[in-house]
Design an enzyme around this catalytic site. Sequence first.
Site, PDB file in Angstrom:
ATOM      1  N   ARG A 941     -43.569 -53.327 -21.848  1.00  0.00           N
ATOM      2  CA  ARG A 941     -44.096 -52.008 -21.512  1.00  0.00           C
ATOM      3  C   ARG A 941     -45.399 -52.196 -20.740  1.00  0.00           C
ATOM      4  NH1 ARG A 941     -44.719 -48.802 -26.742  1.00  0.00           N
ATOM      5  NH2 ARG A 941     -42.455 -48.746 -26.784  1.00  0.00           N
ATOM      6  N   ARG A1010     -53.007 -47.139 -27.338  1.00  0.00           N
ATOM      7  CA  ARG A1010     -51.926 -47.399 -26.381  1.00  0.00           C
ATOM      8  C   ARG A1010     -52.147 -46.631 -25.075  1.00  0.00           C
ATOM      9  NH1 ARG A1010     -46.571 -48.072 -29.913  1.00  0.00           N
ATOM     10  NH2 ARG A1010     -47.373 -49.479 -31.496  1.00  0.00           N
ATOM     11  N   LYS A1075     -50.799 -47.937 -34.946  1.00  0.00           N
ATOM     12  CA  LYS A1075     -50.965 -47.550 -33.532  1.00  0.00           C
ATOM     13  C   LYS A1075     -51.865 -46.328 -33.378  1.00  0.00           C
ATOM     14  CE  LYS A1075     -46.447 -45.305 -33.719  1.00  0.00           C
ATOM     15  NZ  LYS A1075     -45.077 -45.440 -33.248  1.00  0.00           N
ATOM     16  N   LYS A1077     -52.920 -43.191 -30.430  1.00  0.00           N
ATOM     17  CA  LYS A1077     -52.500 -42.614 -29.146  1.00  0.00           C
ATOM     18  C   LYS A1077     -53.462 -41.511 -28.691  1.00  0.00           C
ATOM     19  CE  LYS A1077     -47.653 -43.589 -30.055  1.00  0.00           C
ATOM     20  NZ  LYS A1077     -46.300 -43.046 -30.163  1.00  0.00           N
ATOM     21  N   CYS A1296     -35.079 -40.773 -26.637  1.00  0.00           N
ATOM     22  CA  CYS A1296     -35.670 -42.113 -26.653  1.00  0.00           C
ATOM     23  C   CYS A1296     -34.607 -43.143 -26.287  1.00  0.00           C
ATOM     24  CB  CYS A1296     -36.253 -42.428 -28.023  1.00  0.00           C
ATOM     25  SG  CYS A1296     -34.973 -42.813 -29.229  1.00  0.00           S
ATOM     26  N   CYS A1302     -33.213 -50.968 -28.873  1.00  0.00           N
ATOM     27  CA  CYS A1302     -34.269 -50.750 -29.867  1.00  0.00           C
ATOM     28  C   CYS A1302     -33.806 -51.231 -31.237  1.00  0.00           C
ATOM     29  CB  CYS A1302     -34.653 -49.285 -29.938  1.00  0.00           C
ATOM     30  SG  CYS A1302     -35.876 -49.038 -31.226  1.00  0.00           S
ATOM     31  N   CYS A1341     -34.101 -42.786 -34.343  1.00  0.00           N
ATOM     32  CA  CYS A1341     -34.599 -43.039 -35.701  1.00  0.00           C
ATOM     33  C   CYS A1341     -35.780 -42.107 -35.921  1.00  0.00           C
ATOM     34  CB  CYS A1341     -35.006 -44.519 -35.849  1.00  0.00           C
ATOM     35  SG  CYS A1341     -36.660 -44.880 -35.255  1.00  0.00           S
ATOM     36  N   CYS A1345     -40.120 -41.451 -31.071  1.00  0.00           N
ATOM     37  CA  CYS A1345     -40.702 -41.759 -29.763  1.00  0.00           C
ATOM     38  C   CYS A1345     -40.599 -40.611 -28.758  1.00  0.00           C
ATOM     39  CB  CYS A1345     -40.062 -43.016 -29.183  1.00  0.00           C
ATOM     40  SG  CYS A1345     -40.469 -44.471 -30.123  1.00  0.00           S
TER      41      CYS A1345
HETATM   42  S1  SF4 Z   1     -37.383 -43.226 -31.843  1.00  0.00           S
HETATM   43 FE1  SF4 Z   1     -36.671 -44.948 -33.013  1.00  0.00          FE
HETATM   44  S2  SF4 Z   1     -34.774 -45.462 -32.048  1.00  0.00           S
HETATM   45 FE2  SF4 Z   1     -35.854 -44.248 -30.604  1.00  0.00          FE
HETATM   46  S3  SF4 Z   1     -36.910 -45.698 -29.340  1.00  0.00           S
HETATM   47 FE3  SF4 Z   1     -38.321 -45.009 -30.921  1.00  0.00          FE
HETATM   48  S4  SF4 Z   1     -38.124 -46.535 -32.499  1.00  0.00           S
HETATM   49 FE4  SF4 Z   1     -36.330 -46.777 -31.182  1.00  0.00          FE
END
Ligand code: SF4
Length: 1442
Positions: A941, A1010, A1075, A1077, A1296, A1302, A1341, A1345
């Site tokens: 990244r 970040r 983290k 932000k 995401c 991931c 998940c 993100c």
């Molecule tokens: S939300 Fe979870 S699954 Fe999606 S990119 Fe972020 S860490 Fe990975």
Amino acid sequence: MSATPSVRAVARVAYFSSDVVVHSRSSQPVPTGFETTFDATARTAQNKPAVLAAPFGADPGATLLQNRPAGLLSYTTYSNPQVLHHLVPHLAELASTPTVLHVAATDDLSDALVLRSSIPFCIYSRTAQHAYDNALVAARLARTEGKAVLHIFHVGHQRELVLEVAEDRIPRFLAEKPAANGNGHHHHHHTASNGSVHANGQSEEADDESSRLFRAYEHAALATVALVRRAIRPFYQHGSTEPHNVVITLGRPSFAFVFVGISFVELSLLKPLPPSRLLSVIPPSTQRVVVIEQVRQWQTKWTPLYLDIASIVQQSQAEHHPIVQSCILGDVNEVEAVDVLKLLQRASTQDPSARLELGTSTSAATGAAAAPHVPKHESSYTKILSHLFGDRLEIANSPELVPSLGQLATSPEFTLGRIRGELEERAELIAAVQELLQDASIPAELHALVSKWVLVKDDGAKSKTVSEEILAVLDSLKPSHPAAERIFTLRSHLNARSRWIIGSDAWSYDLGASGLHHAIASKLNINILILDSLPYSSRNASDPSRRKHDVGLYAMNHGDVYVASVAVYSSYTHVLQALMEADKFEGPSVVLAYLPYKEEETPALEILKETKLAVDTGYWPLYRWNPAKEREGKEPFTLDSDAIKNDLQKFLDRQNHLSQLVRSQPQLASELVGSLGENLKLARKQRAQQSYNDLLSAIDAPPLLVLYASDGGKAEKVAKRLATRAKMRGLSATVATMDSMTVEDLAKEEYVAFVTSVAGQGEFPQNGRTLAKTLNALTARGEQLLSNVRYTVFGMGDSHYWPRPEDAHYYNKACKDLDARLEQLGAQRVVPVGLGDDQDADGPETGYKLWEPQLWKVLGVDAIEVQEAEPEPITNEHIKAASQYLRGTIAEGLEDNSTGALAPSDTQLTKFHGIYQQDDRDIRDERQVQGVEPAFSFMIRVRMPGGVCKPDQWLMMDQIADEHGNGTFKITTRQTFQFHGVIKRHLKSAIQDINRALLDTLAACGDVNRNVIVSAIPSLSKVHAQAYDFAQKVSNHLLPRTTAYHEIWLDKKLVAGDALKDVEPLYGEFYLPRKFKVAVAVPPTNDVDVFANDVGFIAIVDEKGDLAGFNVTAGGGMGVTHGNKKTYPRLGDVLGFCTVAQGCEVAEKIMLVQRDNGNREDRKNARLKYTIDRMGLETFKAEVEKLLGYQLQPARPFTFDRNVDDFGWHTGTNGKYQFTCFIENGRIQDEPDRDFKTGLREIAKVHKGSFRLTANQHLIIADVATEDLPQIKDLLAQYKLDNLSQSGLRLSSSACVAFPTCGLAMAESERYLPILIDKVEKICEENGLRNDSIVMRMTGCPNGCARPYVAEVAFVGKAPGTYLMLLGGGYHGQRLNKIYRETVTEPEILAILKPMIKRYALERHDGEHFGDFVIRAGYIAPTTSGKAWYDKMGGEIVVASS
Ligand code: SF4
């Protein structure tokens, strides 16, 4: 270069069968025949693969490896050494991937055949039709076997005809499942012409790898026959059925002649060549086999197929072996009948080892075979042999024999024959001596000497002295006794010789074909020295499909073979000991000698290092196994090094295990032992185990094995802690993953404690699946194999994860299933199953505390008081502190090319450098089955505050994705670029390239601040410039100061050694707890979701349109853990107002309060949002102001009205133009009909302004001057980048990455949301809402993100295909949503949304957004604060639904 019919045919098959096609360009500036065919095919094809070109002379291997798709990869090229030689280093890696390499050759196959040795399958096509059919076979084979296929075909001529099948049948044909019948012999066998029958009375050979691959080929060929309705055979045979001469051909000319006594075999399959299949075309009548190969440029004496065929013939069980001769086919297109007859005549008169020729030839290799060159390092061992055994030493396969006896003189098989003869002669000598002794009349002197000889005949030194004396006496007395004469004739055997066969580890690849197994099983008194030169650090790079056999283990299983494993660079004396013992041992001895070097020039120091590594890790254990000792009642096994590898340990364990079984269950044991063969029974050496145990541990307490299955690491931690606690109680405890155990191993354990978590809907975590499956299978067969085992199971799950009553059985299912299976297999449960539940007061610990004491009781150690503190588990905090400011061992890890991964602790540290280790989850299971490590790669990244970059930087990013990544890149929700699929070897160069583009990756991830994000606001250019400038300052201000990044990635060394000490003035050595932000929003746009960030700056603009300062917010954050109510999303609170000049300082002080007050014990509770809720907002604010030394001003009014992007054209206040493109989920790639990546590259080439990424993962072509407008507009139109006709729903959506890269993903996201939107869009359209914006987000998940918790409707992955559904977020990010349903699948989503959207269309107030409506309509309660997120969830207040 015009395409011949063959080239066209192969190109078309490659095109229709593959997901990615790579082709090498020509050296001329004209397209190749392949290229023109691909272009022509693309014009009409329905489905198009990605077609990539590798420039002539460039390395096509790198392109192939970088672009490996999930499906089939094909490569096409014309045979050219400059191109093909580049491929060689990559073959080992390509060999185990579904890849087809098509090589078009003309009249010399030498260059193409160089590739054959490293690829599991090799096929040759002589005609265009063959080329077409075989291309289909190759595609099918590569797909079903997941292995590489080399297809060499003749380019042919323009007049050839090819019949093709309809193109749409090809994908169907490839997708068909292979026939279930596993033996693969099918109907092929009934005809003698297809090369599959077992002539010669050959019995079916052992089911070795080459036979298995051959059957796979037969399956693929059979499936293709069904498609094309033409014969496809491994060998095409015609002519006499009882031939004297068999002519085997590889090449373009056809040998369509009929002669009496000659059979012609045309080879199509060149690899695998199982001996029985090849021998089936050489009937017993055969006296001569001539192997004709079209390889006139071949560089070495023996041509590729000749060697294979000659050794197969040599090793056949037949009574007579035909002569095998090699012939090179020169420059001919046609072969006349008379040429063949002349050739056979020459063959019969010429020395059989000389090479024949047919047609004009410029053969490179001529003359008799030269003695093979012996690499100089090998003398380390041969010198010891000469030193030890002097003139007694006989190297039976010495390379010096090659010039006189030919290449086969060095094979074990050949040597064995010679030694056998010699030993027979010695036996004859002994008989003669005995006969002589019987005769009383012989002179006393001679009698005494001969008697003495009988006693010392096997002693090297003594036999030598006595022999000399005997010879002297014989010479002077000249007795006339016939026995004395025989003794004189056989005098060379009087000396006890030390006979050695020396070979390389190449013999270990195929014990059968190398003849090594005959030597081991021969019971003859011979010594075999095998030199293994594979360096430890390259051990995984070798071709996994060609597994080396462990010759040591194989030999030990014979029971009556002396075996030693030595390494001269580790212990010289150990080598001496082993060689002397081997020499002394009556019977075969095998000494495995390690000598790791890559090339002749490898320095000794390097060999020393490699040896040390191999010995210390147990890869190359030093040991001696001497069956003679056992006969004397001593321990046969001696371990001379500390570490031992698993296989060997298993062998030793099994010896003991079998003994136990025989005692306890004779019937079971006989079955087990029976299946393992006669030799193994002999080899049952119980004391080996004891000696081994004594070596490893002197502990007397009962051993406890802790096995775990864990995906997220929680169960692993519990298991490891259990083992530690067991050790403290004096138990001998070991801990391992479930899958590291076989059932056989498990069966001999006494006490086993299992710890397992649960994945998805009750499945086993990845590293327990294989064992679990095996146990299931055994249960089905009703076996009671585990009756010795006493066990208990502890499970870790979440009783609320699947909230519906009908799904309750998923709770801790893996653990309960395991418990039941073990019982069914006869194991004895000593403690009832323990259940750890995330929902309990103390989480899983609650259940654990009840379970563990019961185990101690059973093991009789419950009374032991454990005083010392348990070692703390290693946490991220330890890793950070021990890392020397983020260095860890990353640099060393990058050098280690034995694995594609970095050390686990380093993978935590690389995050601070912007790098995540990932693996391809689509193929994880498959790779585990294949026994190879996951397909590791890295995500990189970039740090790019505000998401602004210049066109040349864009071009660099585009190129980096192609050169180092998977060919695509992503715009992230933090306004930056992300590359996926970067393999370890490319990591450093990728980072260097990013830095060359004047960007970096430092702190893009990790427990630091970040990437700072800024509203993209296309129209407010002045404020944007000021806000962007501010963001850059904040980013730089909060940047870590460690020099590790420059040192590791950019090779910048510290000045004056390490005199310069790293300091982190803001972070300290522990960095932040979690983290951090920061976002800058410019009202009325909240495209950055400012409240979802730890710190937010909301721009306040003065009356002149300048940035006056910011309202500061703190405490936003998205991440949640499913089922853990201590975790929740939270929106930031406004603290007050600060000026622009104060901004950096304010951000810093907020960060410092978090640094010192954040929870470092529990990462799930470590974000600033929890710190604020724990401290209280007022206390927190006071702390910040204390550090600032002043108070923040009261907040100023502001309004947001949206968090979606302003698509299309906008004019900035600076008079320049901006266009916001819609890039679905930020993925920059070329897709059919949407060549966005190419389009943006073309734009970047001419654009003079800048690019601006948005936090919604879209892209602004910014600052276009009026005069450049037409050109940019044209390009946008040409690449359809200006298409904004998507629905309002799609334009407002965001997902995401999730699968396949991931590591945290539980469900699909980026790949699935567009599909779901297709369906929900229809519902919107039906209700007239096509253009209405509804913010819909999805993540794989609960980490969040894509900021799902502020969306109006959101889906968060729980398990494949299953999501948490949330409703009621504020349209401009001002309100959190709430869980509406805890598990929904697609049909349920659609069933829920359909009536809801309909009602929204009918009942909404003017301007009312969907998120507000669902609250007003009573579907869901509003979320008022993060802490109240779980209140009234699940639509508790549902009042109505239509
Ligand atoms: S939300 Fe979870 S699954 Fe999606 S990119 Fe972020 S860490 Fe990975």
